[in-house]
Design a protein around this motif. Structure first.
Motif, PDB file in Angstrom:
ATOM      1  N   TYR A  41       1.985  20.661  34.567  1.00 19.61           N
ATOM      2  CA  TYR A  41       1.820  20.927  33.126  1.00 19.61           C
ATOM      3  C   TYR A  41       1.128  19.666  32.221  1.00 19.61           C
ATOM      4  O   TYR A  41       0.384  19.888  31.647  1.00 19.61           O
ATOM      5  N   LEU A  42       1.518  18.342  32.890  1.00 24.00           N
ATOM      6  CA  LEU A  42       0.898  17.146  32.343  1.00 24.00           C
ATOM      7  C   LEU A  42      -0.530  17.199  32.659  1.00 24.00           C
ATOM      8  O   LEU A  42      -1.581  16.662  31.828  1.00 24.00           O
ATOM      9  N   GLU A  43      -0.897  17.563  34.094  1.00 26.61           N
ATOM     10  CA  GLU A  43      -2.252  17.675  34.324  1.00 26.61           C
ATOM     11  C   GLU A  43      -3.063  18.514  33.616  1.00 26.61           C
ATOM     12  O   GLU A  43      -4.160  18.152  33.259  1.00 26.61           O
ATOM     13  N   THR A  44      -2.702  19.772  33.178  1.00 27.91           N
ATOM     14  CA  THR A  44      -3.654  20.791  32.399  1.00 27.91           C
ATOM     15  C   THR A  44      -3.764  19.897  31.087  1.00 27.91           C
ATOM     16  O   THR A  44      -4.559  20.426  30.227  1.00 27.91           O
ATOM     17  N   ARG A  45      -2.991  18.951  30.810  1.00 32.72           N
ATOM     18  CA  ARG A  45      -3.120  18.434  29.421  1.00 32.72           C
ATOM     19  C   ARG A  45      -4.230  17.304  29.472  1.00 32.72           C
ATOM     20  O   ARG A  45      -4.513  16.582  28.285  1.00 32.72           O
ATOM     21  N   GLY A  46      -4.560  17.082  30.551  1.00 28.66           N
ATOM     22  CA  GLY A  46      -5.668  15.931  30.727  1.00 28.66           C
ATOM     23  C   GLY A  46      -5.243  14.752  31.584  1.00 28.66           C
ATOM     24  O   GLY A  46      -5.966  13.641  31.709  1.00 28.66           O
ATOM     25  N   LEU A  47      -3.860  14.708  32.193  1.00 26.48           N
ATOM     26  CA  LEU A  47      -3.393  13.323  32.652  1.00 26.48           C
ATOM     27  C   LEU A  47      -3.911  13.464  33.901  1.00 26.48           C
ATOM     28  O   LEU A  47      -3.353  14.488  34.781  1.00 26.48           O
ATOM     29  N   PRO A  48      -4.497  12.418  34.378  1.00 30.26           N
ATOM     30  CA  PRO A  48      -4.837  12.423  35.900  1.00 30.26           C
ATOM     31  C   PRO A  48      -3.432  12.404  36.709  1.00 30.26           C
ATOM     32  O   PRO A  48      -2.440  11.880  36.128  1.00 30.26           O
ATOM     33  N   PRO A  49      -3.443  12.697  37.949  1.00 31.94           N
ATOM     34  CA  PRO A  49      -2.350  12.895  38.683  1.00 31.94           C
ATOM     35  C   PRO A  49      -1.310  11.704  38.682  1.00 31.94           C
ATOM     36  O   PRO A  49      -0.271  11.598  38.635  1.00 31.94           O
ATOM     37  N   ALA A  50      -2.170  10.248  38.775  1.00 29.06           N
ATOM     38  CA  ALA A  50      -1.281   9.235  38.961  1.00 29.06           C
ATOM     39  C   ALA A  50      -0.601   8.943  37.575  1.00 29.06           C
ATOM     40  O   ALA A  50       0.302   8.451  37.463  1.00 29.06           O
ATOM     41  N   ALA A  51      -1.379   9.212  36.416  1.00 33.20           N
ATOM     42  CA  ALA A  51      -0.867   8.954  35.119  1.00 33.20           C
ATOM     43  C   ALA A  51       0.393   9.848  35.086  1.00 33.20           C
ATOM     44  O   ALA A  51       1.308   9.700  34.104  1.00 33.20           O
ATOM     45  N   ALA A  52      -0.041  11.168  35.391  1.00 36.79           N
ATOM     46  CA  ALA A  52       1.211  12.178  35.234  1.00 36.79           C
ATOM     47  C   ALA A  52       2.614  11.708  35.900  1.00 36.79           C
ATOM     48  O   ALA A  52       3.582  11.761  35.426  1.00 36.79           O
ATOM     49  N   GLU A  53       2.267  11.330  37.082  1.00 38.32           N
ATOM     50  CA  GLU A  53       3.406  10.881  37.980  1.00 38.32           C
ATOM     51  C   GLU A  53       3.867   9.615  37.281  1.00 38.32           C
ATOM     52  O   GLU A  53       5.149   9.430  37.388  1.00 38.32           O
ATOM     53  N   ALA A  54       3.390   8.618  36.734  1.00 38.47           N
ATOM     54  CA  ALA A  54       3.931   7.405  36.255  1.00 38.47           C
ATOM     55  C   ALA A  54       4.640   7.867  35.098  1.00 38.47           C
ATOM     56  O   ALA A  54       5.478   7.225  34.628  1.00 38.47           O
ATOM     57  N   LEU A  55       3.997   8.666  34.242  1.00 36.24           N
ATOM     58  CA  LEU A  55       4.710   9.013  32.940  1.00 36.24           C
ATOM     59  C   LEU A  55       6.225   9.694  33.200  1.00 36.24           C
ATOM     60  O   LEU A  55       7.166   9.442  32.570  1.00 36.24           O
ATOM     61  N   LEU A  56       5.974  10.579  34.498  1.00 37.43           N
ATOM     62  CA  LEU A  56       7.506  11.037  34.709  1.00 37.43           C
ATOM     63  C   LEU A  56       8.454  10.234  35.207  1.00 37.43           C
ATOM     64  O   LEU A  56       9.564  10.121  34.961  1.00 37.43           O
ATOM     65  N   LEU A  57       7.831   9.167  36.032  1.00 38.91           N
ATOM     66  CA  LEU A  57       8.663   8.368  36.502  1.00 38.91           C
ATOM     67  C   LEU A  57       9.295   7.488  35.496  1.00 38.91           C
ATOM     68  O   LEU A  57      10.559   6.982  35.398  1.00 38.91           O
ATOM     69  N   ASP A  58       8.403   6.892  34.463  1.00 44.21           N
ATOM     70  CA  ASP A  58       8.947   6.072  33.342  1.00 44.21           C
ATOM     71  C   ASP A  58       9.925   6.803  32.482  1.00 44.21           C
ATOM     72  O   ASP A  58      10.906   6.230  31.963  1.00 44.21           O
ATOM     73  N   ALA A  59       9.591   7.989  32.354  1.00 44.47           N
ATOM     74  CA  ALA A  59      10.749   8.994  31.523  1.00 44.47           C
ATOM     75  C   ALA A  59      12.090   8.898  32.391  1.00 44.47           C
ATOM     76  O   ALA A  59      13.048   8.871  31.602  1.00 44.47           O
ATOM     77  N   PHE A  60      11.994   9.093  33.628  1.00 45.49           N
ATOM     78  CA  PHE A  60      13.074   9.272  34.387  1.00 45.49           C
ATOM     79  C   PHE A  60      14.121   8.062  34.396  1.00 45.49           C
ATOM     80  O   PHE A  60      15.376   8.229  34.215  1.00 45.49           O
ATOM     81  N   ALA A  61      13.329   6.929  34.368  1.00 49.76           N
ATOM     82  CA  ALA A  61      14.101   5.588  34.349  1.00 49.76           C
ATOM     83  C   ALA A  61      14.679   5.447  32.944  1.00 49.76           C
ATOM     84  O   ALA A  61      15.499   4.964  32.411  1.00 49.76           O
ATOM     85  N   GLY A  62      13.356   5.807  31.939  1.00 54.21           N
ATOM     86  CA  GLY A  62      13.789   5.285  30.526  1.00 54.21           C
ATOM     87  C   GLY A  62      14.705   6.169  29.835  1.00 54.21           C
ATOM     88  O   GLY A  62      15.225   5.603  28.978  1.00 54.21           O
ATOM     89  N   GLU A  63      14.916   7.110  30.372  1.00 47.73           N
ATOM     90  CA  GLU A  63      16.248   7.940  29.551  1.00 47.73           C
ATOM     91  C   GLU A  63      17.301   7.220  29.624  1.00 47.73           C
ATOM     92  O   GLU A  63      17.975   7.119  28.411  1.00 47.73           O
ATOM     93  N   LEU A  64      17.602   6.736  30.591  1.00 43.97           N
ATOM     94  CA  LEU A  64      19.121   5.893  30.513  1.00 43.97           C
ATOM     95  C   LEU A  64      18.907   4.441  29.787  1.00 43.97           C
ATOM     96  O   LEU A  64      19.607   4.066  29.363  1.00 43.97           O
ATOM     97  N   VAL A  65      17.533   3.920  30.015  1.00 42.91           N
ATOM     98  CA  VAL A  65      17.171   2.663  29.190  1.00 42.91           C
ATOM     99  C   VAL A  65      17.657   2.998  27.623  1.00 42.91           C
ATOM    100  O   VAL A  65      18.061   2.190  26.746  1.00 42.91           O
ATOM    101  N   ASP A  66      17.005   4.447  27.199  1.00 45.84           N
ATOM    102  CA  ASP A  66      16.998   4.415  25.758  1.00 45.84           C
ATOM    103  C   ASP A  66      18.571   4.421  25.307  1.00 45.84           C
ATOM    104  O   ASP A  66      18.880   4.418  24.092  1.00 45.84           O
ATOM    105  N   GLU A  67      19.249   4.977  26.030  1.00 52.25           N
ATOM    106  CA  GLU A  67      20.675   4.940  25.906  1.00 52.25           C
ATOM    107  C   GLU A  67      21.235   3.600  25.278  1.00 52.25           C
ATOM    108  O   GLU A  67      22.471   3.856  24.942  1.00 52.25           O
ATOM    109  N   LEU A  68      20.759   2.788  25.736  1.00 48.11           N
ATOM    110  CA  LEU A  68      21.093   1.220  25.231  1.00 48.11           C
ATOM    111  C   LEU A  68      21.355   1.181  23.692  1.00 48.11           C
ATOM    112  O   LEU A  68      21.990   0.558  23.135  1.00 48.11           O
TER     113      LEU A  68
END
Lengths: 252, 448
Positions: free
Chosen positions: B392-419
């Protein structure tokens, strides 16, 4: 302009697209209709670059360039857009952040400058107003907790911001109530332009009352079996897909 | 008849026994403390270093992993402390500095009204029995040989007392600085006593100060008074290959208190974090969260024991891991609902993303329920990145590495945001982003 030439596609042992050819001119809205399992969504995914499909032979030309060797992001940067039948939820990614990331990623691939924040906000505001997307939705994680209609509107909003030269709408009307179909259709119609082609995949002629196509193709058994104008959709509304059932069984 | 297996003493165990025998006379504390040390060391000596046959240490076999016990760092000299002034100048206000486990009040910031800080050594010498009892932290669940070793060898630490009803606007930082010129070991034990109705946040930070390897055995005890509101964060982000960090966190939560804790572990050599949380009074709320980001051969183990000993408490445990390379993650969570702890509401979830084909996750959530009117649940997931999300992210123009980084950041960031706290979220998000950038850089290097 999109040209699909003699496309043969399989997934595992099963061939899904069978020597499919199709041409959509700039500015044209083409609709593809067909029964379940005829290969409509596969066609959309293959054009967009999903990897699990094996392209056995054929070409997909976007504005004259074969895109089958390109990755999905490269195809997007060339101006291709796919509105998903089921837009994916991305927890943890704020919608606004995602929109900005996507827009700038495409601009970067095309060698363009990133948008300034005021310009980006201006475009988001305009697209949001057109599709009745409240600012609050943009602060939430992308598609997470969105209703079916909200997800589809969000996909169309992305299309409005990314300004593709060719857009595929994969059953964008599925799961939508009448009002939601109307809002989505208004969004699509607002994006019609002489340089932009559309491929609209749908089961139901209802959507085509709101987005009036230039051409209608019937797909069965992994190929286009009949083509015509808007009147073909009206005919299908009365007769259904029964007469094409044999094609499906024979070829899929 | 079952033969009892008595393992032979390892070199590390022998070195620790020698260090205790030679050093105990010089360790702080009067007779009662000396007795506590002796008893604790005897408990350690009986059990030895924890190993895979000890259930709670099954996935972190310290007997194998700890090949040697490093010499204990000597207390820092005045000159050494003075030399740190420049390096710690950027620390936030209200920082309490522990240098190689020794509290350095002269380098620590001023504290607001209602907060006092003294060294563990001074507290032990003062002979205040209630402090010594708190420091002993003799809970049934905390029967652990690494904690016993910490009690035996605790050189120093900081005792923070927060007056009942005190509302402390700015957080109090406990800062661990490593000074030793040679690789060395540190044993510290700190206590934060929070009075009833007080409101405070405690942030633990580590400063490598030169990136030397070493062995750390820290314990932090939090006693939260009734109706107090306490936030806590821990950043373990300065580990190095070869370093070993054993962290025990003991929390007693009083009635109607609210407690919220978050930890980030990156750059771990070997980290074992064990949390013993006890809901002592009714109707309290306690949340534990943690994110571990590992690569290379790093190993991070978070093991929880959460006991609901009172009625109507709400416990949440939420942990996430991203494991790359050949790293190893461990999550063990045991939630125990004692008899009579009715209306307990407990949930525990551990989610892991495995990026490296050689990475390993060991996840074991457990529930032991001895009350019949409770809502408790646990879950664990482990898998790769979601292919549909990437596409989905790649079809929106994100190169694979950027799409992966965005998902990883979101995965960890979700708990961080709960602070919730804007500054903390930004700081921890930046740590996650830095880890992702370092990972991307090393991937680019290995691709080249």
């Amino acid at each position: 302009m999109l040209e699909v030439k003699n496309l043969n596609v399989a997934i595992g042992e099963r061939q899904i697209l069978n020597d499919l050819s199709l041409s959509v001119a700039p500015g044209e809205i083409a609709a593809i209709m067909g029964p379940n399992g005829s290969g409509k969504s596969t066609l959309a995914y293959v054009i967009a670059g999903k990897q699990e499909y094996e392209v056995l032979s054929g070409e997909v030309l976007l504005n004259g360039e074969n895109v089958l060797e390109l990755s999905p992001d490269e195809r997007a940067a060339k101006g291709l857009f796919l509105a998903f039948q089921y837009p994916v939820e991305i927890p943890g990614v704020a919608t606004m952040t995602f929109l900005k990331t996507a827009l700038n990623a495409q601009r970067k691939q095309r060698g363009e400058e990133e948008l300034t924040i005021p310009e980006f906000m201006k475009r988001v505001k305009k697209a949001g107003e057109m599709l009745d997307i409240k600012p609050d939705m943009l602060k939430r994680a992308l598609n997470v907790g969105f209703s079916g209609g909200e997800k589809k509107r969000m996909d169309i909003m992305q299309m409005a911001l990314l300004e593709p030269s060719f857009a595929i709408l994969d059953e964008t009307d599925s799961g939508l109530d009448i009002d939601a179909v109307r809002i989505v259709a208004q969004g699509v119609n607002a994006l019609r332009s002489p340089g932009r082609g559309f491929l609209i995949i749908t089961h139901y002629p209802r959507l085509l009352d709101h987005i009036v196509p230039d051409t209608v193709h019937v797909m069965a058994g992994g190929r286009i079996v009949r083509s015509g104008g808007k009147e073909l959709a009206d005919e299908l509304e009365k007769t259904g897909y029964r007469e094409y059932a044999g094609e499906s069984e024979e070829l899929v | 008849m079952t033969a009892q297996i008595i393992p032979s003493r390892t070199a590390a165990e022998a070195a620790l026994a020698e260090a205790f025998a030679n050093g105990k006379a010089g360790l702080p504390g009067a007779e009662a403390v000396a007795r506590l040390r002796d008893e604790s060391f005897a408990a350690f000596a009986r059990a030895g270093l924890p190993h895979r046959r000890i259930e709670s240490w099954h996935y972190t076999d310290l007997r194998t992993l700890m090949r040697e016990a490093l010499p204990i760092a000597p207390a820092p000299t005045r000159e050494q402390l003075e030399s740190l002034r420049k390096e710690i100048a950027a620390l936030p206000a209200q920082s309490l500095l522990l240098v190689d486990g020794v509290f350095a009040p002269e380098l620590s910031g001023a504290l607001p009204q209602g907060v006092t800080a003294t060294s563990l050594a001074a507290a032990l010498a003062s002979g205040r029995p209630e402090l010594i009892e708190s420091l002993a932290a003799a809970w049934a669940d905390a029967d652990d040989s690494i904690l016993a070793l910490n009690a035996a060898l605790m050189l120093d630490g900081v005792i923070v007392e927060i007056a009942p009803g005190a509302k402390i606007a700015e957080p109090i930082h406990i800062v661990y600085a490593t000074l030793g010129a040679e690789p060395s070991a540190r044993f510290s034990r700190s206590l934060v006593k929070i009075g009833a109705g007080a409101c405070v946040r405690i942030d633990e930070i580590s400063l490598g100060l030169g990136g030397r390897t070493g062995q750390t055995n820290n314990a932090l005890i939090l006693e939260i008074g009734d109706a107090a509101e306490v936030g806590h964060t821990l950043a373990l982000t300065d580990g190095r290959p070869g370093s070993m960090r054993l962290e025990s966190f003991l929390v007693k939560v009083g009635a109607r208190a609210k407690f919220d804790s978050f930890a980030l572990i990156t750059g771990a050599g070997l980290v074992r974090r064990q949390i013993f949380k006890l809901f002592e009074g009714p109707d309290a709320q306690g949340t534990l969260r943690g994110v571990s980001l590992l690569r290379g051969r790093e190993h991070a183990d978070t093991t929880l024991f959460v006991r609901h000993a009172a009625t109507g408490c709400r416990g949440r445990q939420n942990f996430r891991y991203i494991l790359d390379g050949e790293s190893t993650g461990v999550f063990q969570g045991k939630v125990i609902v004692s008899p009579g702890a009715q209306k307990t509401d407990g949930k525990m979830l551990a989610k892991t993303l495995l990026l490296g084909a050689e990475a390993t996750m060991n996840s074991r959530p457990e529930l032991e329920i001895f009350a019949d009117d409770v809502i408790c649940g646990h879950g664990a997931t482990c898998g790769g990145l979601n292919a549909d999300q990437l596409f989905y992210l790649e079809t929106r123009g994100l190169p694979p590495a950027a799409a992966e980084a965005l998902l990883l950041d979101a995965f960890a960031g979700e708990l961080v945001d709960e602070l919730g706290h804007q500054g903390l979220v930004a700081a921890y998000r930046a740590e996650v982003a830095a880890w992702l950038a370092a990972r991307a850089k090393s991937e680019t290097r290995s691709a080249a």
